[in-house]
Design an enzyme around this catalytic site. Structure first.
Site, PDB file in Angstrom:
ATOM      1  N   CYS A 459      -0.541  -2.872  -1.963  1.00 55.09           N
ATOM      2  CA  CYS A 459      -1.115  -3.198  -0.655  1.00 55.09           C
ATOM      3  C   CYS A 459      -2.628  -3.446  -0.688  1.00 55.09           C
ATOM      4  O   CYS A 459      -3.092  -4.475  -0.175  1.00 55.09           O
ATOM      5  CB  CYS A 459      -0.800  -2.093   0.347  1.00 55.09           C
ATOM      6  N   ARG A 488       3.462   4.987 -11.451  1.00 56.27           N
ATOM      7  CA  ARG A 488       3.471   6.246 -10.716  1.00 56.27           C
ATOM      8  C   ARG A 488       3.901   7.375 -11.647  1.00 56.27           C
ATOM      9  O   ARG A 488       4.832   7.223 -12.434  1.00 56.27           O
ATOM     10  CB  ARG A 488       4.419   6.162  -9.510  1.00 56.27           C
ATOM     11  N   GLN A 506       7.624  -4.049  -8.038  1.00 56.12           N
ATOM     12  CA  GLN A 506       8.092  -4.144  -6.662  1.00 56.12           C
ATOM     13  C   GLN A 506       8.138  -5.599  -6.206  1.00 56.12           C
ATOM     14  O   GLN A 506       7.274  -6.399  -6.578  1.00 56.12           O
ATOM     15  CB  GLN A 506       7.165  -3.373  -5.724  1.00 56.12           C
ATOM     16  N   ASP A 508       7.062  -7.017  -3.556  1.00 60.76           N
ATOM     17  CA  ASP A 508       6.185  -6.618  -2.465  1.00 60.76           C
ATOM     18  C   ASP A 508       5.720  -7.829  -1.675  1.00 60.76           C
ATOM     19  O   ASP A 508       5.336  -8.844  -2.262  1.00 60.76           O
ATOM     20  CB  ASP A 508       4.962  -5.891  -3.035  1.00 60.76           C
ATOM     21  N   HIS A 510       3.456  -8.826   2.153  1.00 65.66           N
ATOM     22  CA  HIS A 510       2.730  -8.358   3.324  1.00 65.66           C
ATOM     23  C   HIS A 510       2.518  -9.521   4.272  1.00 65.66           C
ATOM     24  O   HIS A 510       2.222 -10.642   3.842  1.00 65.66           O
ATOM     25  CB  HIS A 510       1.398  -7.728   2.925  1.00 65.66           C
ATOM     26  N   LYS A 590       9.287   1.874  11.316  1.00 61.47           N
ATOM     27  CA  LYS A 590       9.850   1.135  10.184  1.00 61.47           C
ATOM     28  C   LYS A 590      11.362   0.989  10.328  1.00 61.47           C
ATOM     29  O   LYS A 590      12.015   1.730  11.075  1.00 61.47           O
ATOM     30  CB  LYS A 590       9.523   1.829   8.866  1.00 61.47           C
ATOM     31  N   HIS A 636       4.386  -4.316   6.011  1.00 57.88           N
ATOM     32  CA  HIS A 636       4.806  -4.118   4.620  1.00 57.88           C
ATOM     33  C   HIS A 636       6.290  -4.448   4.537  1.00 57.88           C
ATOM     34  O   HIS A 636       7.071  -4.075   5.425  1.00 57.88           O
ATOM     35  CB  HIS A 636       4.617  -2.663   4.183  1.00 57.88           C
TER      36      HIS A 636
END
Length: 762
Positions: A459, A488, A506, A508, A510, A590, A636
């Protein structure tokens, strides 16, 4: 016995002559080579019949491998015939890879695991069939849906009187009775059964091992567990002894009694029985009064409930102890290693058997085993736990997934990004990750007196691109997407194949938008999610809408607007959903989506989150139509979750048998001798020029080459002999369509291209 089955049984007894096997060309030669010895009759005087061998190129290996794959599994009888409510195998041109399959669960008999050869005769197969109790039917996507008793099939002698080439156990749709596995959320009694079973297990353990100290024993999704501190290590064989003691406690029908005591009284009682773990649990309980549950007057534990009224209400035949594992107290590797006993409990024995079928099938589909067997990926401990090494075949599947993902995102108006895997620590302090997520981040590194951090999220990097220039409201919505790798920290005990790793990618994305664009953008995300998941074979979802928690950022108006937008987008989509009150993130509401795989398991996969926090922290803005600077809304969004985890789910969903468009190798040519290799190379070159993944395998006996192709789950294999070279053809067998016979190369290419384009089967 149902009338239909009685009549079939009577017909079978009255007309045994109708069961004569059909004769085929070549059968006499085959029979002469494998004539049965005298005295080979089974029970009832039936003859043992060896598996059929047809005259096609694939016949010997195909039939033998089918029988081995089906019958060497002692807990299952696998149907090979697609699209019918029947169990069959033989010359039908289908194989054990068919998507419509039936499993018969073994309840009694054949207590030891037999060898494949032990089931090679019809007699052995018949013994296995009649020892069954329950049948669970899997539909075309493999999901367990039905169960029925097989007692009525025991007299169905037509079944065992089929020809050498086909054995058929018919099951009509009317006879099938559904078995639905309940959940803790939907059936409170099931939760009570599991919680009470956990307490009964702990009582049984302390009766057998008086020095054992109990810790925690909750119910879980499929059962329960309890952790014990014991000097004596438990083994799997000890579970039978513990279960036997549990049965005694259940049989005594002892009452369960709830008692409320003061904190001081609870502490006094705990010290009296010398249970230090309970003292620590007591300290963690913040509410008053303290509740204790007793089993009779013999055993008690701190507990909030709920429980059954008496131990006799636990259905003993629906209760099973499963495994023993190690677990650190409080999940802290610096504290004591405890012994955890897992168990499962259900309302009925029928439910337990259906669960066991699903559990055994899950073992067969385990992505860690299949990943190794099929050469897809590995975790190299010499390099470090939780780090994935993609082998050529797995890398090819990943490449196909990523290429499709990029293509569909570009079509939907997203722009693709690539951002650094490391950034200054200050970036993660601004985002709040360093304060709230530090335990999941690796230590920062010193680079020329500045601190850098491996990214745990994508992000902040996407935000940097948004901030690069001043944006106008006309530029919004701005949709950006990246297959971004993040890192992680995970404890070694938490690592699990591709499902829990330390470095993963990911999918990902946005979306930066105006407040009044939230609903439309969320609907677009839901449409894209459905398109992608359906393409990969997932059509059943569980959807949850999570609302504002007690601690949150942002005003009431924007929370209400965002939550309403999510709700309306779901209603526009026509999806059923549940509301998780207070379950949203602190920065916004969410939507979470779980996909259902081929055997009914649910996997957390897609998520859509509205964020008011990061735009505020990074001071994001756009210029509105009045030239005023306003803060955008940030959404997200991840659909696959992570490439690694989704790949593992795919492997288990398809049991490693990928559809043609996803298969790492689509076609394998099998020359009968080295003389046909040049022709095969020309064909492979032609296929590759058309982007069809093809290879040649030779240097072994043809039977072994065929068996290897089946084991490696190659969708299309083609045998090439002198006749094929002369005619310019291929003798083709597909995993899902059976034998296509001798066809031209162009015909094969057309069939493959059509199947790939439709993402269907061949």
């Amino acid at each position: 016995m149902p009338k239909a089955n009685q009549s079939r049984a009577n017909q079978s007894k009255a007309k045994p002559s109708q069961a004569k096997p059909r004769r085929r060309r070549g059968d006499d030669k085959v029979a002469s080579r494998r004539r049965e010895p005298k005295g080979a009759e089974g029970r009832g005087g039936e003859r043992r019949v060896s598996p059929a061998v047809s005259s096609s190129r694939f016949s010997t290996m195909y039939t033998a491998s089918c029988i081995r794959q089906v019958l060497c599994e002692p807990r299952f009888l696998v149907a090979l015939k697609s699209g019918q409510s029947a169990l069959s195998f033989g010359r039908s041109g289908t194989g054990p890879w068919q998507p419509r399959i039936l499993f018969a669960y073994k309840a009694h008999g054949l207590n030891s695991t037999p060898s494949p050869s032990g089931y090679s005769s019809l007699k052995s197969r018949r013994r296995f069939i009649w020892s069954e109790k329950a049948l669970v039917k899997f539909s075309t996507d493999g999901k367990a849906q039905h169960s029925r008793t097989l007692a009525s099939l025991a007299a169905d002698q037509e079944t065992v009187a089929k020809t050498e080439s086909e054995i058929d156990i018919s099951v009509s749709e009317e006879e099938i009775r559904p078995v639905v596995l309940p959940t803790n959320d939907s059936y409170e009694k099931l939760l009570q059964i599991r919680h009470t079973s956990a307490h009964v297990m702990a009582m049984a353990v302390q009766k057998l091992y008086p020095e054992a100290q109990v810790t925690i024993g909750p119910w879980i999704e499929k059962g329960f567990y309890y952790d014990f501190d014991m000097k004596e290590p438990l083994a799997e064989k000890d579970l039978k002894k513990i279960k036997k003691e549990m049965d005694k406690i259940v049989g005594r029908n002892l009452p369960l009694r709830r008692e409320e005591v003061s904190r001081d009284e609870a502490a006094r009682r705990i010290k009296e029985i010398n249970e230090p773990y309970k003292l620590e649990i007591l300290d963690s309980i913040k509410t008053e009064p303290i509740t204790i549950y007793h089993i009779g007057d013999e055993w008690w534990d701190l507990c909030a409930g709920p429980h059954l009224e008496r131990t006799g209400q636990i259905p003993r035949r629906a209760l099973e102890l499963e495994t023993v594992a190690g677990a650190y107290w409080r999940g802290d590797e610096k504290r004591a290693m405890l012994q955890r006993i897992y168990g499962t409990a259900w309302e009925t024995e029928e439910q337990l058997k259906a669960y066991q079928v699903q559990k055994e099938e899950a073992k067969r589909r385990d992505h860690r085993r299949l990943g190794q067997d099929l050469g897809l990926f590995s975790i190299q401990e010499d390099a470090g736990g939780g780090l994935v090494f993609w082998h050529p075949k797995g890398a090819m599947v990943r490449h196909i997934i990523e290429e499709y993902w990029k293509k569909v995102h570009l079509q939907r108006g997203y722009e693709l990004l690539y951002t650094p895997h490391v950034a200054k620590l200050d970036l993660w302090k601004t985002s709040g990750h360093y304060d709230f997520y530090r335990e999941n981040m690796y230590d920062h590194m010193d680079v020329e007196d500045e601190l850098y951090q491996l990214r745990p999220m994508n992000c902040p990097c996407h935000i940097q691109i948004y901030k690069d220039v001043l944006r106008s409201y006309r530029e919004l919505p701005m949709r950006v997407a990246e297959l971004g790798t993040v890192y992680r920290y995970e404890r070694s005990g938490a690592l699990h194949g591709l499902f829990r790793v330390r470095g993963f990618t990911q999918d990902d994305a946005h979306i930066f938008c105006l407040p009044d664009q939230i609903r439309e953008e969320i609907r677009g995300v839901l449409d894209l999610t459905e398109e992608i998941l359906t393409t990969f074979g997932f059509k059943n979802y569980e959807v949850n809408l999570s609302t504002r928690p007690e601690k949150s950022v942002g005003g009431d108006d924007i929370w209400e607007q965002a939550t309403t937008a999510l709700r309306e987008a779901l209603e526009d989509k026509g999806w059923n959903y549940s509301i998780d009150e207070g379950g949203g993130a602190f920065y916004g509401p969410k939507i979470d989506l779980k996909i259902e795989d081929a055997i009914g398991r649910k996997w957390q996969c897609s998520t859509v989150q509205v964020d008011f926090n990061l735009p505020h922290r990074f001071k994001l803005s756009y210029v509105d139509m009045n030239t005023q600077r306003k803060q955008p809304i940030m959404i997200h969004r991840a659909i696959l979750g992570s490439i690694e985890r989704f790949f593992g789910i795919l492997v288990e969903n398809y049991a490693g048998d990928f559809p043609l468009w996803l298969a790492p190798m689509q076609v394998r040519l099998l020359p009968v001798t080295d003389t046909q290799v040049p022709y095969c190379k020309d064909v492979v070159a032609k296929l590759k020029a058309l982007e069809i993944r093809a290879e040649i395998a030779y240097g072994e006996r043809l039977a072994k080459l065929i068996r290897n192709a089946e084991t490696q789950k190659i969708p299309v294999m083609a045998v090439v002999g002198p006749k094929e070279v002369e005619d310019g053809t291929l003798t083709v067998r597909t995993r899902h369509g059976g034998e296509l016979g001798s066809v031209s190369v162009d015909h094969v290419i057309a069939k493959i291209q059509a199947a790939v384009a439709s993402r269907g089967l061949l």
